[in-house]
Design an enzyme around this catalytic site. Structure first.
Site, PDB file in Angstrom:
ATOM      1  N   GLU A   1      12.358  35.762  49.160  1.00 33.68           N
ATOM      2  CA  GLU A   1      13.256  36.309  49.297  1.00 33.68           C
ATOM      3  C   GLU A   1      12.518  37.487  48.774  1.00 33.68           C
ATOM      4  O   GLU A   1      12.498  38.504  49.730  1.00 33.68           O
ATOM      5  CB  GLU A   1      14.659  35.867  47.938  1.00 33.68           C
ATOM      6  CG  GLU A   1      15.592  36.950  48.816  1.00 33.68           C
ATOM      7  CD  GLU A   1      15.469  38.633  46.910  1.00 33.68           C
ATOM      8  OE1 GLU A   1      16.198  39.076  47.436  1.00 33.68           O
ATOM      9  OE2 GLU A   1      14.325  38.157  46.666  1.00 33.68           O
ATOM     10  N   GLU A   2      11.400  37.292  48.124  1.00 33.67           N
ATOM     11  CA  GLU A   2      10.945  38.674  47.208  1.00 33.67           C
ATOM     12  C   GLU A   2       9.984  39.077  48.445  1.00 33.67           C
ATOM     13  O   GLU A   2       9.358  40.253  47.760  1.00 33.67           O
ATOM     14  CB  GLU A   2       9.517  38.352  45.544  1.00 33.67           C
ATOM     15  CG  GLU A   2      10.862  37.920  44.589  1.00 33.67           C
ATOM     16  CD  GLU A   2      12.394  38.896  44.347  1.00 33.67           C
ATOM     17  OE1 GLU A   2      12.048  40.057  45.030  1.00 33.67           O
ATOM     18  OE2 GLU A   2      12.795  38.629  43.271  1.00 33.67           O
TER      19      GLU A   2
ATOM     20  N   ASP B   1      22.495  36.721  41.703  1.00 33.41           N
ATOM     21  CA  ASP B   1      20.572  37.215  42.143  1.00 33.41           C
ATOM     22  C   ASP B   1      21.191  38.597  41.689  1.00 33.41           C
ATOM     23  O   ASP B   1      20.652  39.638  42.141  1.00 33.41           O
ATOM     24  CB  ASP B   1      20.335  37.053  43.384  1.00 33.41           C
ATOM     25  CG  ASP B   1      18.768  37.273  43.529  1.00 33.41           C
ATOM     26  OD1 ASP B   1      18.400  37.641  41.855  1.00 33.41           O
ATOM     27  OD2 ASP B   1      18.509  37.344  44.546  1.00 33.41           O
TER      28      ASP B   1
ATOM     29  N   THR C   1     -17.452  61.874  42.958  1.00 34.46           N
ATOM     30  CA  THR C   1     -16.718  63.481  42.840  1.00 34.46           C
ATOM     31  C   THR C   1     -16.395  63.502  44.968  1.00 34.46           C
ATOM     32  O   THR C   1     -17.521  63.321  45.354  1.00 34.46           O
ATOM     33  CB  THR C   1     -17.305  64.556  43.046  1.00 34.46           C
ATOM     34  OG1 THR C   1     -19.212  64.561  43.097  1.00 34.46           O
ATOM     35  CG2 THR C   1     -17.845  65.247  41.611  1.00 34.46           C
TER      36      THR C   1
ATOM     37  N   ASP D   1      11.551  31.563  44.600  1.00 36.10           N
ATOM     38  CA  ASP D   1      10.191  32.432  45.210  1.00 36.10           C
ATOM     39  C   ASP D   1      10.332  33.732  43.584  1.00 36.10           C
ATOM     40  O   ASP D   1      11.573  33.589  43.239  1.00 36.10           O
ATOM     41  CB  ASP D   1       9.433  32.785  46.231  1.00 36.10           C
ATOM     42  CG  ASP D   1      10.869  33.620  46.739  1.00 36.10           C
ATOM     43  OD1 ASP D   1      12.199  33.777  46.268  1.00 36.10           O
ATOM     44  OD2 ASP D   1      10.293  34.984  47.307  1.00 36.10           O
TER      45      ASP D   1
ATOM     46  N   HIS E   1     -18.218  64.288  50.070  1.00 35.11           N
ATOM     47  CA  HIS E   1     -18.947  64.999  48.920  1.00 35.11           C
ATOM     48  C   HIS E   1     -17.869  66.484  48.671  1.00 35.11           C
ATOM     49  O   HIS E   1     -17.761  67.181  49.568  1.00 35.11           O
ATOM     50  CB  HIS E   1     -20.400  65.776  48.936  1.00 35.11           C
ATOM     51  CG  HIS E   1     -21.237  66.279  47.473  1.00 35.11           C
ATOM     52  ND1 HIS E   1     -20.269  67.506  47.224  1.00 35.11           N
ATOM     53  CD2 HIS E   1     -21.640  65.676  47.374  1.00 35.11           C
ATOM     54  CE1 HIS E   1     -20.709  67.447  45.888  1.00 35.11           C
ATOM     55  NE2 HIS E   1     -22.142  66.883  45.665  1.00 35.11           N
TER      56      HIS E   1
HETATM   57  N1  BES Z   1      17.932  39.486  42.939  1.00 31.46           N
HETATM   58  C1  BES Z   1      17.413  41.168  43.423  1.00 31.46           C
HETATM   59  C2  BES Z   1      17.941  42.358  43.818  1.00 31.46           C
HETATM   60  C3  BES Z   1      19.196  42.542  42.689  1.00 31.46           C
HETATM   61  C4  BES Z   1      18.361  42.616  41.759  1.00 31.46           C
HETATM   62  C5  BES Z   1      20.889  43.138  42.517  1.00 31.46           C
HETATM   63  C6  BES Z   1      19.100  43.757  40.405  1.00 31.46           C
HETATM   64  C7  BES Z   1      21.080  43.523  42.195  1.00 31.46           C
HETATM   65  C8  BES Z   1      20.553  43.503  40.253  1.00 31.46           C
HETATM   66  C9  BES Z   1      15.765  40.568  44.357  1.00 31.46           C
HETATM   67  O1  BES Z   1      15.700  39.335  44.197  1.00 31.46           O
HETATM   68  C10 BES Z   1      15.570  42.304  44.608  1.00 31.46           C
HETATM   69  O2  BES Z   1      14.629  41.956  44.271  1.00 31.46           O
HETATM   70  N2  BES Z   1      15.349  42.131  45.851  1.00 31.46           N
HETATM   71  C11 BES Z   1      14.396  43.316  47.132  1.00 31.46           C
HETATM   72  C12 BES Z   1      14.986  43.342  48.064  1.00 31.46           C
HETATM   73  C13 BES Z   1      13.820  42.517  49.039  1.00 31.46           C
HETATM   74  C14 BES Z   1      14.355  42.573  50.406  1.00 31.46           C
HETATM   75  C15 BES Z   1      12.549  42.410  48.563  1.00 31.46           C
HETATM   76  C16 BES Z   1      14.847  44.472  46.158  1.00 31.46           C
HETATM   77  O3  BES Z   1      16.019  44.822  45.827  1.00 31.46           O
HETATM   78  O4  BES Z   1      14.149  45.567  46.113  1.00 31.46           O
HETATM   79 MN    MN Z   2      16.739  38.223  43.608  1.00 29.56          MN
HETATM   80 MN    MN Z   3      13.980  39.786  42.982  1.00 30.15          MN
END
Ligand code: BES
Ligand code: MN
Ligand code: MN
Length: 457
Positions: free
Chosen positions: A151-152, A178, A313, A87, A211
């Site tokens: 994950e995201e 990652d 406003t 994702d 207002h």
């Molecule tokens: N791959 C990232 C995390 C990351 C990025 C680790 C760069 C080290 C260096 C991962 O996909 C991510 O974005 N994680 C989220 C947390 C998640 C719980 C939504 C984050 O770090 O904001």
């Molecule tokens: Mn990632």
């Molecule tokens: Mn990420």
């Protein structure tokens, strides 16, 4: 190594396959993209089978499916489990992209697309290293793949999946690509990640929008109040003011801090790259420490009142913000969320009411540098890059790392190949072809060295 020769002969096909995956807008946060997310999962499954997996399947969760695949050549041999995510983050704002986010282009030896680095480009290296080993009959151990689709958005279905499938996921090491390296001249291995507590707050004042001339000056404006409250969450030294927030923060010894300070860091480059004149952070800590071993608090979004064209406003009834706290070892994400809630409610003046809604969270993690797997990773980098990698702690979060440690009792290896300049989560995300190919090479070497070390042990 035969696998590396195979990889060299098939490089351009590997890249084409990745580009096809990048064309699928698998944005987990966007419910209108549900079919696309499934299409990406199917694609990963198909490619795992083509690469040589004995089986591959989509495992349903309450949210998006997890792709699981494996090749077991001999149960007596060591097993590598690969984790990644198919994702991606939403691509907004679209108008800031130089080319459409889901129509990947190669420019200056880089792949530009949403997910190019995070994490499609990175987990795909594992499929291709695996294929190179299988097709040259040199796969030295068993391989399992668990590529998730949430994950995201906080991996909510994952904890249950891991707990219910411990046998299926059993392995000697977990490989995750990652994260980032310091630079292509200075490869590194990530040995620490921060945890996360994420909350949404809502401040309510009068029972309706007013207002701003009729009431302004006489009734508290929730946006002004929210800004005040947020401003007070950090003091002049950049410390977070929530009582108890630092109570469990693991402090590093002077020796550990000296070791950390050896990593190359150029403040002028850093500022130039971000186009800022000065940096700001917690007093008494370096930039590397501020993101690596110290917690932080940031507003991710803030809204309320009128933000459309022209002027209206209005003294709004409500104001909201999304706030993230990055956590370090020994801070408990749920505990911090609770401390935040209590504190935020306690600082609300009588003229407003506040509501705090927790979102997803996750724990920080530290990875051991004493394991066979870590030593094999160092050797793999030396073989592929001709340099000894430096251990680093990164500021991002991958909550599954701590979960794997707790539930599977296996230490993951964070073998990421991204660069901070890849602009993950931003417009014009990209991934270097050099990193994509070097990553495949490094991973192939890892299989060899890890299997050798395990056999000797
Ligand atoms: N791959 C990232 C995390 C990351 C990025 C680790 C760069 C080290 C260096 C991962 O996909 C991510 O974005 N994680 C989220 C947390 C998640 C719980 C939504 C984050 O770090 O904001
Ligand atoms: Mn990632
Ligand atoms: Mn990420």
């Amino acid at each position: 190594m035969k696998a590396i020769a195979y990889f060299n002969d098939n490089k351009s096909r590997f890249l084409d396959e990745l580009l096809e995956l990048l064309r699928i807008p698998s944005v987990s946060a966007d419910s209108s993209k549900k079919e696309e997310v499934i299409r990406a999962a199917e694609y990963v499954k198909e490619k795992l089978l083509e690469a040589g997996a004995d089986k591959a399947e989509l495992c349903q969760t309450d949210g998006h499916p997890i792709v699981y695949g494996e090749k077991i050549i001999d149960p007596e041999l060591p097993t590598i489990l690969v984790y990644g995510h198919y994702d991606v983050q939403p691509a907004d704002p679209y108008d800031l992209w130089d080319s459409p986010p889901f129509e990947p282009v190669i420019k200056d030896e880089r792949i530009y697309a949403r997910g190019a680095c995070d994490d499609k480009g990175q987990f795909y290296m594992h499929l291709k290293a695996f294929e190179s080993l299988v097709k040259t009959s040199t796969l030295p151990c068993n391989a399992k793949f668990m590529i998730e689709g949430e994950e995201e958005v906080g991996s909510s279905g994952l904890e249950q999946f891991v707990i219910e499938n411990k046998e299926k996921l059993s392995s000697d090491v977990i490989l995750i690509s990652d994260t980032s390296i310091i630079s292509n001249d200075t490869p590194s291995i990530t040995v620490g990640l921060r945890g996360l507590s994420y909350v949404e707050v809502e401040v309510t004042g009068p029972n309706r929008d007013l207002h701003s001339g009729v009431y302004g000056g006489a009734v508290a404006n929730p946006i002004n109040v929210l800004c005040d409250m947020i401003a007070g969450l950090q003091d002049a030294d950049g410390r977070i003011t929530i009582p108890g927030f630092y109570d469990n923060v693991a402090e590093l010894s002077e020796a550990e801090r000296t070791e950390m300070a050896k990593a190359p860091f150029d403040l002028d480059d850093y500022k130039r790259n971000l186009n800022i004149k000065a940096i700001k952070g917690e007093k008494g800590f370096s930039t590397i420490e501020r993101t690596g071993i110290r917690p932080s608090l940031d507003v991710n979004g803030i809204w309320g009142g009128y933000t459309g064209e022209g002027a209206k406003t209005v003294l709004p009834s409500k104001a909201s913000a999304k706030i993230s706290m990055r956590l370090v070892p020994n801070q408990d994400s749920d505990e911090i969320t609770e401390l935040f809630r209590k504190h935020f409610e306690s600082i609300a003046p009588d003229y407003v009411s506040v509501k705090v809604t927790p979102h997803h969270g996750g724990e920080a993690a530290v990875v051991s540098t004493n394991s066979d797997a870590y030593q094999a990773t160092v050797k793999a980098f030396e073989a592929a890059w001709g340099k000894t990698p430096i251990p680093t702690r990164e500021g991002g979060s991958i909550p599954i790392v701590a979960l794997f440690q707790k539930e599977l009792r296996v230490d993951p290896i964070l073998m990421g190949f991204g660069l901070d300049s890849d602009a993950i989560h931003s417009p014009n995300e990209s991934y270097g072809l050099f990193n994509f190919y070097k990553g495949i090479e490094t991973i192939s070497y890892f299989y060899q060295f890890f299997s050798e070390e395990k056999q000797q042990a």
